[in-house]
Design a protein around this motif. Structure first.
Motif: not given
Length: 304
Positions: A40-59
């Motif tokens: 969302x525009x307020x950066x308050x609702x997390x997209x689980x799929x995108x979050x998982x991708x970010x966690x994997x790439x920055x691990x």
């Protein structure tokens, strides 16, 4: 520093078993791949799929910082220095950054590395100091360049950039980094509402409270490193802690029920700097980005 010997003893007492053999440092990432994960525009609702991708790439970077923090906090100081020097020699994280999220990862990592390095710096060899501190300076310069190039609102990300650069200044002795951090802190306090709310964080919808706490945390650590005592800090901390205990005020302000947030990191850091007793934490506080064990003062902190 005069606190160094007691700090080493305190950290050593936290480790009750022999340290494992120091593993070879992992490959140093030159580029950082990371992605935003809000829907969302307020950066308050997390997209689980995108979050998982970010966690994997920055691990790999997160794991590196976690390992260094554990070693620097009493497990194996020599290993922490070996790992930091290895990435420093290879100029890790100074290549291509894929997104704003990648810049966030870099500044959080610099903050944690510098604060953990402060715990073990006296044991570093001259070669290790040169590699690590030269690298930190390059990272601090890159952080300042990115921050200064951005226009518009200054929010929690700017404050964490301030802490990263301030901590780098503390361990390298570069006053220009300390001066830049002081500017960031004063900018933040100047933006603060009279009641202690940080306006940009109040715009984060259901995460307004979360981001108030997240933004206040680097500010109180910067104040301690820079030995700044300002009544506005008391206002900031009082508002943040009260809101975490009772989110109803921010809920009314935002029109949205708030996600819970834990202000113990803010309280611990600020009260120690202000010479106030902290209430029992209930359990030891740990944050690799803030130097590991928060119940053990960091050598960069200026205590009352």
């Amino acid at each position: 520093m005069k606190l160094f010997i007691p700090l080493l003893l305190a950290l050593a007492m936290r480790t009750t078993h022999a340290a494992p053999a120091c593993e070879a440092p992992p490959p140093a990432p030159i580029d950082i791949e990371a992605n935003s994960y809000y829907a969302d525009a307020n950066h308050s609702v997390i997209d689980p799929e995108k979050r998982a991708r970010n966690i994997a790439s920055t691990k790999p970077i997160e794991s590196f910082l976690s390992h260094v923090a554990r070693d620097a906090n009493g497990r194996d100081a020599a290993c922490a220095l070996t790992w930091l020097a290895s990435w420093g020699e290879r100029k890790a994280m100074l290549g291509k950054l894929s997104s704003e999220q990648a810049y966030y990862v870099r500044k959080w990592t610099l903050s944690g590395m510098a604060l953990n390095y402060a715990r073990v710096k006296p044991q570093a060899t001259p070669a290790q100091r040169a590699a690590i501190e030269g690298w930190f300076k390059a990272l601090a310069d890159a952080t300042i360049a990115h921050a200064d190039a951005k226009k518009g609102a200054r929010n929690n990300h700017y404050y964490w950039e301030g802490l990263a650069v301030t901590a780098a200044g503390g361990v390298t002795g570069e006053t220009r980094y300390l001066d830049w951090g002081r500017k960031v802190l004063h900018d933040a306090l100047g933006q603060m509402a009279p009641d202690g709310a940080l306006p940009a964080e109040m715009e984060r919808g259901v995460k307004a409270l979360h981001y108030q706490v997240f933004a206040a945390t680097p500010l109180v650590m910067m104040a301690s490193i820079l030995d700044i005592r300002d009544p506005r800090l008391e206002t900031l901390v009082a508002f943040t802690v009260a809101a975490a205990a009772d989110p109803s005020g921010i809920a009314r302000r935002s029109g949205l029920k708030q996600e819970p947030a834990d202000s113990r990191e803010v309280t611990t850091l600020y009260n120690r700097h202000a010479g106030k007793p902290s209430p029992p934490a209930g359990q030891a506080l740990w944050q690799a980005r803030l130097g590991g064990a928060l119940d053990v003062p960091n050598p960069l902190e200026h205590l009352q």
